[in-house]
Design a protein around this motif. Structure first.
Motif, short mmCIF file in Angstrom:
data_model
loop_
_atom_site.label_atom_id
_atom_site.label_comp_id
_atom_site.label_asym_id
_atom_site.label_seq_id
_atom_site.Cartn_x
_atom_site.Cartn_y
_atom_site.Cartn_z
N ASN A 299 0.85 -1.19 0.00
CA ASN A 299 0.00 0.00 0.00
C ASN A 299 0.89 1.24 0.00
O ASN A 299 1.66 1.48 0.93
N LEU A 300 0.77 2.05 -1.06
CA LEU A 300 1.65 3.21 -1.21
C LEU A 300 1.38 4.28 -0.15
O LEU A 300 2.27 5.07 0.19
N THR A 301 0.17 4.33 0.38
CA THR A 301 -0.18 5.35 1.36
C THR A 301 0.28 4.97 2.76
O THR A 301 0.95 5.75 3.46
N THR A 302 -0.05 3.75 3.18
CA THR A 302 0.30 3.32 4.55
C THR A 302 1.68 2.69 4.63
O THR A 302 2.17 2.45 5.73
N LYS A 303 2.28 2.38 3.46
CA LYS A 303 3.60 1.72 3.39
C LYS A 303 3.58 0.34 4.05
O LYS A 303 4.61 -0.15 4.55
N SER A 304 2.41 -0.29 4.08
CA SER A 304 2.27 -1.61 4.69
C SER A 304 2.16 -2.68 3.61
O SER A 304 1.73 -2.42 2.49
N VAL A 305 2.56 -3.90 3.97
CA VAL A 305 2.54 -5.03 3.05
C VAL A 305 1.64 -6.12 3.61
O VAL A 305 1.79 -6.53 4.77
N THR A 306 0.70 -6.57 2.79
CA THR A 306 -0.12 -7.73 3.13
C THR A 306 0.09 -8.77 2.04
O THR A 306 0.54 -8.44 0.93
N SER A 307 -0.23 -10.02 2.34
CA SER A 307 0.07 -11.08 1.38
C SER A 307 -1.12 -12.01 1.19
O SER A 307 -2.01 -12.10 2.04
N LEU A 308 -1.10 -12.70 0.07
CA LEU A 308 -2.12 -13.67 -0.31
C LEU A 308 -1.43 -14.98 -0.63
O LEU A 308 -0.64 -15.07 -1.58
N GLN A 309 -1.69 -16.01 0.16
CA GLN A 309 -1.07 -17.31 -0.05
C GLN A 309 -1.77 -18.02 -1.21
O GLN A 309 -3.00 -18.15 -1.23
N LEU A 310 -0.98 -18.52 -2.16
CA LEU A 310 -1.52 -19.26 -3.29
C LEU A 310 -1.69 -20.73 -2.93
O LEU A 310 -1.15 -21.21 -1.92
N PRO A 311 -2.45 -21.49 -3.74
CA PRO A 311 -2.74 -22.89 -3.38
C PRO A 311 -1.48 -23.73 -3.22
O PRO A 311 -0.43 -23.45 -3.82
N LYS A 312 -1.62 -24.76 -2.42
CA LYS A 312 -0.51 -25.70 -2.22
C LYS A 312 -0.11 -26.33 -3.54
O LYS A 312 -0.96 -26.75 -4.33
N GLY A 313 1.18 -26.42 -3.77
CA GLY A 313 1.68 -26.98 -5.02
C GLY A 313 2.03 -25.94 -6.06
O GLY A 313 2.49 -26.28 -7.16
N THR A 314 1.80 -24.64 -5.75
CA THR A 314 2.15 -23.57 -6.68
C THR A 314 3.66 -23.54 -6.89
O THR A 314 4.43 -23.58 -5.94
N ARG A 315 4.09 -23.45 -8.15
CA ARG A 315 5.51 -23.42 -8.48
C ARG A 315 6.07 -22.01 -8.26
O ARG A 315 5.44 -21.03 -8.68
N TYR A 316 7.23 -21.91 -7.61
CA TYR A 316 7.83 -20.60 -7.37
C TYR A 316 9.34 -20.75 -7.30
O TYR A 316 9.88 -21.86 -7.46
#
Length: 459
Positions: A299-316
């Protein structure tokens, strides 16, 4: 006394004889209303059924098919004539080419005759249908006269009241946000062509950073409508800031205002950007979280980071990259994309056997994974993806000068198309990121340290 009683009995006997009971009793019933004309109603119903039988969507589809067939044959004829004009083989193949062209002209003539006859039939059918509908309307108005209890009239009144009520509710709730359209809804229609390149600049980086992403925010904050953003990957394939420019000209000449907005203190570390496939939407940067199978939102205003976990088995971690026969683009496991409806993420999983998986990213806090679509296209055969009007498009490498938009998935219907056939002319061999902005209907590409734009044409 006896005489009076006798006379009374005689009178009663005489009246009994005169008023003998009848064998049958009949009466007349006079109704003020006319009998309902059931025969006329059956005629109306029969005529309506005939209209439904003769006027069908297949009629219009037949005409459309003839027009498409004619268009394809005319295109092929033009191509064959062009080849014939360029031939210089001592008349070795000229006769054969002329024979082919003659056959194509015969087919075109037959299509024209069929098209003309079909058009005449449709004109006659249209005229007949209009007349039948007028007749049906007149007969239904006559039948309404037999509605003595005014049921039909009451239904009409109820319909008007419901319409007025909806209008009233709309006025009261004028400030309530409308229901968002379903994915795939777009008045512009599907993608038809990509023209360009348009802008072609290295900005202020002078070719130092081959990988990166740039573009515009499809849902900009107030007074930031003209801003452009750039994320150059500065260390291996990572970055820890996003850079802003107040206009396109400022980006080209390299004057950054307001400058860099830092996400992490060092690079790489927690919350670092990993890979080039990043997007900005609604004042937040979406990217692949460092060393995770997850989407980060900064978030550019609050400078905070939140995350979204992708499904199990996602390649990264560069195990599910975009590729072509000669090379793979490292750390392109997750491809973030934007369109008219918001943010999307393209990835692959072990369960999908390496095929593309598309998911909607919902703008909650923290973000959530919305509906997911599984495709039948292998991710390592794809060089890039982007979204436009709820449709996923995928590109592949043709040669150093050309990439092709070869595939699409319509999220409304679930239909896949492997024959899109739209060419993208490149300024350098590799396009490391490609994203669509609905603000200006442009595609923004990062190509071997160059920032390049293309115009997306719909219709």
């Amino acid at each position: 006394m006896k005489l009076a009683a006798f006379v009374s009995l005689w009178a009663l006997f005489s009246l009994t004889l005169q008023a003998a009971p009848r064998d049958k009793c009949t009466c007349e019933l006079n109704l003020p209303e006319k009998a309902f004309p059931h025969g006329k109603l059956q005629t109306v119903e029969g005529n309506a059924t005939d209209c439904n039988i003769h006027v069908t969507p297949q009629k219009a589809l037949e005409l459309e098919s003839l027009l498409l067939g004619l268009e394809k044959r005319l295109t092929q004829l033009h191509s064959d004539v062009s080849i014939l004009e360029e031939e210089n083989d001592g008349e070795l193949y000229g006769v054969l080419s002329l024979f082919i062209i003659e056959n194509e002209m015969v087919e075109i003539r037959q299509l024209m005759e069929k098209l003309n006859s079909t058009t005449v039939e449709h004109q006659v059918l249209t005229a007949d249908t209009v007349q039948q509908l007028e007749d049906l309307k007149i007969k239904m108005i006559e039948l309404e006269k037999f509605d003595t209890m005014e049921v039909v009239k009451g239904r009409k009144v109820n319909k008007r009241l419901k319409s007025a009520l909806e209008t009233c509710r709309g006025g009261v709730n004028a400030n309530v946000a409308p229901t968002p359209p379903p994915y795939g809804t777009c008045q512009r229609g599907p993608l038809r062509n990509v023209t360009g390149p348009g802008v072609n600049t290295q900005g202020e980086f002078s070719g130092n950073y081959a990988y990166g992403a740039w573009g515009r925010d499809p849902k900009p904050e107030a007074r930031k409508e003209s801003w452009y953003w750039v994320v150059p990957l500065t260390s291996s394939q990572f970055a820890n800031y996003v850079r802003f420019y107040s206009s396109l000209s400022a980006l080209i000449i390299g004057v950054s205002n307001p400058g860099n907005i830092q996400i992490a203190s060092s690079n790489p570390t927690t919350n670092t950007i990993q890979g080039p496939n990043n997007v900005l939407y609604g004042g937040a940067l979406y990217y692949n979280c460092y060393n995770q199978d997850a989407v980060c939102r900064f978030n550019l205003t609050t400078k905070s980071v939140t995350s979204l976990q992708l499904p199990k088995g996602t390649r990264y971690n560069s195990k599910g990259n975009f590729c072509h026969l000669e090379d793979c683009y490292v750390y392109t496991d997750l491809d973030l994309a934007t369109d008219e409806s918001g943010v999307w993420v393209v990835y692959t999983t072990t369960q999908a056997l390496g095929n593309l998986v598309l998911s909607k990213v919902e703008e909650t806090e923290p973000p959530k994974l919305g509906k997911t679509w599984h495709t039948s296209v292998y991710k390592r055969s794809v060089t890039n993806t982007f979204m436009a009007c709820g449709i996923l498009y995928a590109t592949r490498y043709i040669d150093a000068n050309v990439d092709e938009v070869f595939y699409s998935l319509d999220t409304m219907t679930g239909m896949e198309n492997f024959k899109v056939g739209i060419i993208i002319n490149k300024v350098s061999s590799n396009i490391f990121s490609l994203n669509y902005s609905p603000v200006d209907q442009m595609l923004y590409a990062f190509c071997d340290a160059k920032m390049v734009s293309y115009k997306a044409l719909f219709g």
